[in-house]
Design a protein around this motif. Structure first.
Motif, short mmCIF file in Angstrom:
data_model
loop_
_atom_site.label_atom_id
_atom_site.label_comp_id
_atom_site.label_asym_id
_atom_site.label_seq_id
_atom_site.Cartn_x
_atom_site.Cartn_y
_atom_site.Cartn_z
N ASP A 49 3.93 -5.68 -5.15
CA ASP A 49 3.53 -4.37 -5.68
C ASP A 49 4.43 -3.25 -5.19
N ASN A 50 5.09 -3.51 -4.07
CA ASN A 50 5.97 -2.47 -3.51
C ASN A 50 7.08 -3.13 -2.70
N HIS A 51 8.29 -2.66 -2.90
CA HIS A 51 9.45 -3.22 -2.18
C HIS A 51 10.09 -2.09 -1.37
N TYR A 107 8.12 -6.64 1.39
CA TYR A 107 7.47 -6.82 0.09
C TYR A 107 5.97 -6.74 0.32
N HIS A 142 -0.41 -4.80 -2.77
CA HIS A 142 -1.32 -3.66 -2.62
C HIS A 142 -2.78 -4.07 -2.59
#
Ligand code: PA5
Ligand code: NI
Length: 192
Positions: A21-23, A56, A59
């Protein structure tokens, strides 16, 4: 956000999770004041803003009861004699723990409490590390070629307090010494 059970895979080698969901990418420029050899840091940064580590994240709501998971990848490299590492932090809610599971590479988790207790635990594939509540933590990659890859999981309400560590760094440093990998006292703590 769905509250249904879910799975994802972390295929090896590489460990890039099938769900991200987020890098986050942290480069040398994000590590201002962290490495002991500030002259070499400045020279390296002037040449190239190298990638030091990546995270990485999967969420979930950042609330008590939830668990936050992800993969941390610290790349090989050194600033002077000091190996590449994460910034490191206390949790904002300081009495929250964290679990790390090492998937690939070689390195260390450098830890300390606000009272000055210290611990440096070696990490290698298959090792599970329990970081108890109140222990600040920083991952260090000590391999010359291989990334240090860990899976982490911690309480949703933990938060990250970077400010305390940003002032002086950790009390212990992991360096490439004359006789191999050495844990040394951080000279910035002398006289404190
Ligand atoms: O919460 C953790 O301890 C990890 O998810 C770290 O955030 C991750 O390893 C990156 O380190 P840092 O947050 O210190 O930059
Ligand atoms: Ni943490």
């Amino acid at each position: 956000m769905s509250d249904l059970p879910f799975t994802f895979v972390v295929p090896l080698p590489g460990a890039l999770p099938s769900r991200v969901d987020n890098h986050i990418q942290r480069r040398l420029s994000a590590m201002q004041g962290q490495f002991l050899d500030q002259v070499t840091y400045g020279k390296m940064l002037a040449e190239d803003d190298r990638l030091v580590y990546e995270v990485y994240e999967i969420h979930r709501p950042e609330i008590a009861g939830e668990l936050l998971m992800g993969i941390s990848i610290v790349h090989p490299g050194k600033v002077g004699r000091e190996f590449y590492m994460t910034k490191g932090h206390f949790h904002t809610v300081i009495d929250t723990a964290e679990v790390y599971y090492c998937l690939e590479g070689e390195g260390f988790m450098v830890m300390e409490t606000p009272e000055g207790e210290t611990s440096v635990e070696p990490l290698s594939p298959g090792k599970v590390l329990y970081v108890p509540p109140r222990w600040a933590h920083r991952s260090v990659c000590s391999s010359r070629q291989q990334d240090l890859i860990t899976f982490f999981i911690y309480p949703g309400n933990a938060g990250h307090d970077y400010g305390t560590i940003e002032q002086l760094g950790f009390r212990k440093l992991v360096v490439d010494g004359e006789h191999g990998i050495e844990m040394i006292d951080n000279p910035r703590y002398q006289g404190r």
